[in-house]
Write an enzyme that holds these catalytic residues in place. Structure first.
Site, short mmCIF file in Angstrom:
data_model
loop_
_atom_site.label_atom_id
_atom_site.label_comp_id
_atom_site.label_asym_id
_atom_site.label_seq_id
_atom_site.Cartn_x
_atom_site.Cartn_y
_atom_site.Cartn_z
N ARG A 72 0.87 -1.18 0.00
CA ARG A 72 0.00 0.00 0.00
C ARG A 72 0.91 1.22 0.00
O ARG A 72 2.04 1.17 0.47
CB ARG A 72 -0.88 0.01 1.24
CG ARG A 72 -1.80 -1.21 1.34
CD ARG A 72 -2.88 -0.98 2.37
NE ARG A 72 -3.51 -2.22 2.80
CZ ARG A 72 -4.45 -2.87 2.14
NH1 ARG A 72 -4.88 -2.40 0.98
NH2 ARG A 72 -4.98 -3.98 2.60
N GLY A 102 -7.17 -2.70 -6.10
CA GLY A 102 -8.51 -2.41 -5.61
C GLY A 102 -8.80 -0.93 -5.63
O GLY A 102 -8.16 -0.16 -6.36
N GLU A 103 -9.73 -0.54 -4.79
CA GLU A 103 -10.22 0.83 -4.80
C GLU A 103 -9.09 1.87 -4.63
O GLU A 103 -9.02 2.83 -5.39
CB GLU A 103 -11.22 0.95 -3.64
CG GLU A 103 -11.93 2.26 -3.57
CD GLU A 103 -12.09 2.70 -2.12
OE1 GLU A 103 -11.83 1.89 -1.20
OE2 GLU A 103 -12.43 3.87 -1.93
N ASP A 127 -12.96 -8.59 -1.94
CA ASP A 127 -14.19 -8.02 -1.34
C ASP A 127 -15.31 -7.82 -2.37
O ASP A 127 -16.46 -7.61 -1.98
CB ASP A 127 -13.89 -6.68 -0.68
CG ASP A 127 -12.96 -6.82 0.51
OD1 ASP A 127 -12.73 -7.96 0.95
OD2 ASP A 127 -12.47 -5.78 1.01
N GLY A 170 -14.25 -8.17 4.50
CA GLY A 170 -15.28 -7.30 3.94
C GLY A 170 -15.42 -6.08 4.83
O GLY A 170 -16.13 -6.14 5.83
N ARG A 171 -14.66 -5.01 4.47
CA ARG A 171 -14.67 -3.87 5.39
C ARG A 171 -15.91 -3.00 5.21
O ARG A 171 -16.54 -2.63 6.20
CB ARG A 171 -13.41 -3.01 5.29
CG ARG A 171 -12.59 -3.07 4.06
CD ARG A 171 -11.33 -2.21 4.17
NE ARG A 171 -10.32 -2.81 5.02
CZ ARG A 171 -9.85 -2.25 6.13
NH1 ARG A 171 -10.30 -1.09 6.54
NH2 ARG A 171 -8.92 -2.85 6.83
N HIS A 272 -6.55 -13.71 6.62
CA HIS A 272 -5.84 -13.76 5.34
C HIS A 272 -5.85 -15.13 4.67
O HIS A 272 -5.40 -15.25 3.53
CB HIS A 272 -4.41 -13.23 5.51
CG HIS A 272 -4.40 -11.78 5.87
ND1 HIS A 272 -4.64 -11.34 7.14
CD2 HIS A 272 -4.23 -10.67 5.11
CE1 HIS A 272 -4.60 -10.02 7.16
NE2 HIS A 272 -4.35 -9.58 5.94
N VAL A 273 -6.35 -16.14 5.37
CA VAL A 273 -6.51 -17.46 4.73
C VAL A 273 -7.37 -17.30 3.47
O VAL A 273 -7.18 -17.98 2.46
CB VAL A 273 -7.19 -18.44 5.71
CG1 VAL A 273 -7.58 -19.73 5.02
CG2 VAL A 273 -6.28 -18.74 6.88
N GLN A 274 -8.31 -16.35 3.55
CA GLN A 274 -9.23 -16.12 2.41
C GLN A 274 -8.50 -15.54 1.20
O GLN A 274 -9.01 -15.58 0.08
CB GLN A 274 -10.32 -15.13 2.81
CG GLN A 274 -11.25 -15.64 3.88
CD GLN A 274 -11.94 -14.51 4.63
OE1 GLN A 274 -13.04 -14.13 4.29
NE2 GLN A 274 -11.28 -13.96 5.64
O1 F6P Z 1 -9.31 -4.99 0.69
C1 F6P Z 1 -9.17 -6.35 0.78
C2 F6P Z 1 -8.97 -6.77 2.20
O2 F6P Z 1 -8.82 -8.14 2.08
C3 F6P Z 1 -10.07 -6.39 3.21
O3 F6P Z 1 -11.20 -7.19 3.20
C4 F6P Z 1 -9.32 -6.49 4.50
O4 F6P Z 1 -9.91 -5.73 5.50
C5 F6P Z 1 -7.99 -5.95 4.12
O5 F6P Z 1 -7.79 -6.26 2.77
C6 F6P Z 1 -6.87 -6.49 4.98
O6 F6P Z 1 -5.71 -5.82 4.64
P1 F6P Z 1 -4.26 -6.10 5.21
O7 F6P Z 1 -3.67 -7.18 4.37
O8 F6P Z 1 -3.55 -4.82 5.06
O9 F6P Z 1 -4.43 -6.55 6.63
#
Ligand code: F6P
Length: 341
Positions: A72, A102-103, A127, A170-171, A272-274
């Site tokens: 990021r 992403g966004e 997401d 899913g924030r 993060h498994v997802q």
């Molecule tokens: O934007 C995707 C996402 O997977 C969100 O659902 C989640 O909150 C965020 O990334 C987690 O980010 P990081 O890897 O910085 O913890």
């Protein structure tokens, strides 16, 4: 043509499939040269890149993560990038940049495009919350992982007569919770779009136990929150990237339910498994199509645009449209899910 490609923001299954597709289409069809910037926009700013030829992308289709690395970008560095946007083409000799993200990444892409860098974006996020595209790759994989988790949690919950609260990512949008909750047959689904009342969940669990079904699984999105005054819950602080740090709604809700029900409740945070591991076939195909169309759009000079899935076709849409608002779960989709449990 010399194409620069980068992956930014949180990683996502299918990123490597896009990179591979861009390289294949660009080199095999157009005789282009492709370079990959490392660690997202940081690589662009610091001039860290490597040449991507057919060998470099061999065997990566099924691999999770991103071979280029991702990161990021702090707002200050993004401003720096925009100030230098025009120089990047000259400095790195690129005719077009294909940022996959992403966004946040697409917003940065739009800013760089406005500042004079030719850009063709590719949307990604597990997401599935980017408007202008019906789906993003990575989502199908994440839903699959979460669904399998719910299936598995049901058997252990039943063995111990417990309530399981499974927290998924899913924030701002609850697409993963909605679809994995439906697919896994969760007995309760809590989304960021609709504040929930724990009293409703208590009622649902008590009714199930009264009917002889002595367990329940509740699927909650990390960004879900209780209705005002319904439960004690503190929202998290905002980090340096402008993201809310989540305070752990899954754990808080499990504790609350255990207290109110007098039954055992356990939180399970999938986290993060997802996002890790191999993409599903659906995500590989969508990612591959996005890469193919991004290269074609670059050759047509359609800059300031991004690839989007509309129905079953890939179309190019303005980056500006994609980032004006997030795609959130609409009321009618929530109503459909509610009727299931
Ligand atoms: O934007 C995707 C996402 O997977 C969100 O659902 C989640 O909150 C965020 O990334 C987690 O980010 P990081 O890897 O910085 O913890």
């Amino acid at each position: 043509m010399r194409i620069g490609v980068l992956t930014a923001g949180g990683d996502c299954p299918g990123l490597n499939a896009v990179i591979r597709s861009v390289v294949h289409r660009a080199i095999a069809e157009h005789g282009d040269e492709v370079i990959g910037f490392e660690d997202g926009f940081k690589g662009l700013l610091d001039g860290r890149f490597r040449k991507l030829d057919l060998d470099a992308v061999s065997g990566i289709l099924a691999r999770g993560g991103t071979i280029l690395g991702s990161a990021r970008l702090e707002r200050a560095r993004l401003r720096e990038a925009c100030e230098n946007a025009k120089d990047f083409s000259r400095e790195h000799g690129i005719d077009v940049l294909i940022p996959i993200g992403g966004e946040g990444t697409l917003t940065a892409a739009r800013m760089l495009s406005d500042a004079g860098l030719p850009v063709v974006g590719v949307p990604k996020t597990i997401d599935n919350d980017i408007s202008s595209t019906d789906r993003t790759f990575g989502f199908d994989t994440a839903v699959g992982v979460a669904t399998e988790a719910i299936d598995r949690l049901k058997t252990t919950a039943e063995s111990h007569q417990r309530v399981m609260v499974v927290e998924v990512m899913g924030r701002h949008a609850g697409w993963i919770a909605l679809e994995s909750g439906m697919a896994g047959g969760a007995h309760g689904i809590c989304l960021p779009e609709r504040p929930f009342d724990p009293a409703d969940l208590v009622k649902m669990v008590e009714e199930r136990f009264a009917r002889g079904k002595k367990f329940a699984v509740i699927c909650v999105a990390e960004g879900a929150h209780p209705a005002e005054g319904s439960m004690n819950y503190q929202k998290g602080a905002i980090d340096q990237f402008g993201h809310e740090r989540f305070a752990g709604i899954g754990t808080a809700l499990a504790h609350e339910l255990e207290r109110r029900l007098g039954k055992e409740a356990r939180p399970v945070i999938l986290g993060h498994v997802q996002r890790g591991g191999t993409p599903t076939a659906y995500d590989r195909v969508l990612a591959t199509r996005f890469g193919w169309h991004a290269v074609e759009a670059a050759h047509r000079g359609e800059f300031g645009m991004m690839t989007a899935l509309r129905g079953t076709s890939i179309e190019m849409v303005p980056l500006a449209d994609a980032i004006t608002e997030l795609k959130r779960v609409p009321e009618d989709r929530m109503d459909e899910a509610e009727s299931v449990f």
